[in-house]
Structures are given as C-alpha cells and as structure tokens.
Design a protein around this motif. Sequence first.
Motif, PDB file in Angstrom:
ATOM      1  N   PHE A 184       0.908  -1.194  -0.071  1.00  0.00           N
ATOM      2  CA  PHE A 184      -0.073   0.132   0.030  1.00  0.00           C
ATOM      3  C   PHE A 184       0.959   1.250  -0.039  1.00  0.00           C
ATOM      4  N   GLN A 185       2.008   1.102   0.394  1.00  0.00           N
ATOM      5  CA  GLN A 185       3.141   2.265   0.437  1.00  0.00           C
ATOM      6  C   GLN A 185       3.583   2.525  -0.959  1.00  0.00           C
ATOM      7  N   GLN A 186       3.748   1.480  -1.617  1.00  0.00           N
ATOM      8  CA  GLN A 186       4.526   1.410  -3.085  1.00  0.00           C
ATOM      9  C   GLN A 186       3.518   2.127  -4.028  1.00  0.00           C
TER      10      GLN A 186
ATOM     11  N   ARG B  86      -3.183   3.743  -2.132  1.00  0.00           N
ATOM     12  CA  ARG B  86      -2.562   3.826  -0.570  1.00  0.00           C
ATOM     13  C   ARG B  86      -3.866   4.249   0.596  1.00  0.00           C
ATOM     14  N   TYR B  87      -4.776   4.853  -0.199  1.00  0.00           N
ATOM     15  CA  TYR B  87      -5.942   5.275   0.740  1.00  0.00           C
ATOM     16  C   TYR B  87      -6.537   4.134   1.531  1.00  0.00           C
ATOM     17  N   LEU B  88      -6.306   2.826   0.758  1.00  0.00           N
ATOM     18  CA  LEU B  88      -6.932   1.523   1.396  1.00  0.00           C
ATOM     19  C   LEU B  88      -6.258   1.318   2.729  1.00  0.00           C
ATOM     20  N   GLN B  89      -5.154   1.766   3.023  1.00  0.00           N
ATOM     21  CA  GLN B  89      -4.324   1.795   4.441  1.00  0.00           C
ATOM     22  C   GLN B  89      -5.378   2.030   5.698  1.00  0.00           C
ATOM     23  N   LYS B  90      -6.179   2.900   5.450  1.00  0.00           N
ATOM     24  CA  LYS B  90      -7.258   3.474   6.499  1.00  0.00           C
ATOM     25  C   LYS B  90      -7.804   2.241   7.281  1.00  0.00           C
TER      26      LYS B  90
ATOM     27  N   LEU C 246      -9.588  -4.007   9.232  1.00  0.00           N
ATOM     28  CA  LEU C 246      -9.264  -5.203   8.947  1.00  0.00           C
ATOM     29  C   LEU C 246      -8.047  -5.535   9.432  1.00  0.00           C
ATOM     30  N   ILE C 247      -7.935  -6.605  10.469  1.00  0.00           N
ATOM     31  CA  ILE C 247      -6.419  -7.071  10.983  1.00  0.00           C
ATOM     32  C   ILE C 247      -6.010  -8.416  10.688  1.00  0.00           C
TER      33      ILE C 247
END
Length: 396
Positions: free
Chosen positions: A77-79, A84-88, A252-253
């Motif tokens: 998600f950083q790449q 990237r916004y899915l990281q939330k 989601l963990i």
Amino acid sequence: MTFLLSSKNVFEYLLEHGVCTQEQRESVQIEPKLAKNFNLLLTLSEGRQILVKQEPHNRDGKTAGEFLRERRIHQFFQQFSEVRYLQKWLPDVCHFDADHSIIVIEYLDDHRDLSDFYVKENAFPTAIATSIGTVLATIHQLTLNQQSYHNFLSHQPDSAEPASPQIPNLTLGLERIAPEVFGQVPIDGLRFFALYQRYDSLPQAIIALSQSFKPCCLTHNDLKLNNILLPNDWEAANNSSGDGKDLIHLRLIDWERANWGDPAFDLGSIIASYLGMWLGSLVASKSMAIEESLRLAMIPLDTIQPTLVALLRAYFAQFPEMLEYRPDFFRQVMQFAGLGLIQSILSMIQYQKTFGNTGVCMLQVAKTLLCRPQDSIPTVFGVAEAELTQTHLILA
C-alpha cells in the motif's frame, strides 16, 4: 541463539528500537494477551497502547514467516499511490523486525472486534455489514488482474522473479485417516472423520473447489468476525470513503495470510463466520432432530439474514463486474462458506478436543453449501439470488 520476547525484556527491546522512551519506563503496564502468537499489550503513560507480537519459533528457531507476509501487505500500500488510501482500513504498524519475527502495532482501545460486539449487544445492524461488503469489494476491485500488484505481492526476497500464484491445499486436514490419527485426534474427532467420509460427494466437492480456485486480486485469506474491528462510537463515526459513500471506519486486522488469491474465498469466509454465530447458538442433543436444533437456535438464522443480505448487496453494488468476469462466482462463494464451516469444525477438534451435536449440525449445513450451493442461497439469505446480485434490484 533465537531472541524470544518476554514481559521482562520487551520494554528494553522497544527502547533499543526507538518505539518507547526512557521516561515511559516507570509507568508502563504490560499485559499478556492470549493468541496464536506471543502477544504483549503495553499501556504507556500518556494512555497510548501498543501491541507487541512475536511469531512462534520451532525447535530449529524458525517461523512460518507469516509476519513477513503482513509486512509485504503494508509495503504494497505504500508502494502504489493509487491504492494507498486503503491503508485506513488496516492496523497501524509502528515497527517491524524481520530477524526476530516481531511486529508492533498501535492498539485501538476504542475499538472492539465484531464477534465481541455481536455477542454482547445481541444486535446485527445492517450498516456494519454494508461497510464490510463495500470495503472488501473495493480492495478486490482495485487490485483485480493488476499484473504489477501481483508481481509485487508474489515477490520472493531470495529471487529476482515473482513466484507463481499458490493454490492453497483446501483438503488440508481432511485426507483419508491413517493409523497415526488415532493418537492425535480425540474420539469425538474420529466421529467427524467418519461422518465426513460417509459421503463421497463432500470430499469430491472440496477437491473440485480447489481445482476451480482462481487467484486474481489481493485477498485477506483469514476474514472472520474477530479480525474486523469496529469503533465503539461507530454510529457517529461514519467516514467518507472518498467516492461519496459514508462508511463506518472499520479495521481489517491480521493480514498474516494475505496473498494474491481468490476473492470468492474472502467473501465465503466472512459468510461462514456469520453462519458460525447461528450454528454455535444451537440447542443440540442426541435426542433432537437437526431440523429442530436449527429452529431453536438462540441466534435464529432469520436474525442474521438481513445482515447477510446487506453484506452481499453492498459487495455486488460496489463490484458488479465480478459477476461478468466470473459467472460462477456466487456459487463458489457459497462453497467457500461451506468449507469455512468445516475448517471451524477442525479448529474445534484441534483446540477444544470436541465434536458434539452442534458440530454435526454444522457439518450438515457445510455439506449443503458445498454440494448444493445454488439451492442453499434462498435458505441462507431468505431471498432469491437475483435480489442479491442484480444491480437494479440492489439499488431499488
């Protein structure tokens, strides 16, 4: 020599790696948390909490490498800026140590897992299921058939070439009984294997499902209710998803099994987790017919059905093209839900050493889902398939 975390050395470790400060030493509180990994919850002076997890090591000092997979997901998600916004919707990782298989996560004390919420509140709000369906569909949709994403997620650290998609062994733990099983499985567990092998159609359905497995996007691969965190103030905490939709800010963990996989597996897994709440509440006895046990469940199926309907409608409203790409998608979702129930039975046998009448009912439902997936749709959801998948009906 393998470095193993403990309550005595965890703060020194975090201090050495810059996660904590010397000033926090006096007031730190350390609490073990029961889980498959070694988990310690640290409460720091300013109220901040962090969860420190170390993957179990075998006798040779090696691990299964699941934390490496979770780190790869966060790197993914950083790449790629477009996702990237899915990281939330993921946990916040503040430290990763590949050499010692340690990961440190910001602990969300203002959240609780969905399994705990449903049990304690005895309520199944459709808004929660709608957010789950939309979030899951968004992840699958944005990564579908993206070769650059596949290459990144499949990359092996010791190879210049991406690995081929790994088809999971869906029959793992369900092979024919060998003599050594009698020393490994309790008597109740042997009863399960006897029932499982009575019907040739059941193992055949699982083998066929394995052969139809189609890796095509990023999948979580362990999506169950206790791996979804809900804000305590969820009713007031809706956040814009960026496309005009209001969603609950779920997390989601446990992405340790995430990979390039089959989206039907994710969707089937979460449906199985909901059905597990219904089946786990059965009033079951040897003198009672299965149909009667199902009818007398403390959490009736019709209580969960609106949530299941909301979940599926949200998924297909967000990602309708999946049904065009995979016409058999919904049928396979139902089969993966059946497989999820069987995997729950195997977990009960392994950890609780039991397979009682509730397990028998669960196996019967799993068999129906796996062997007659199309027929099971109106029974499970209480509505016809068209009302779940056709966009004009979903949005009406």
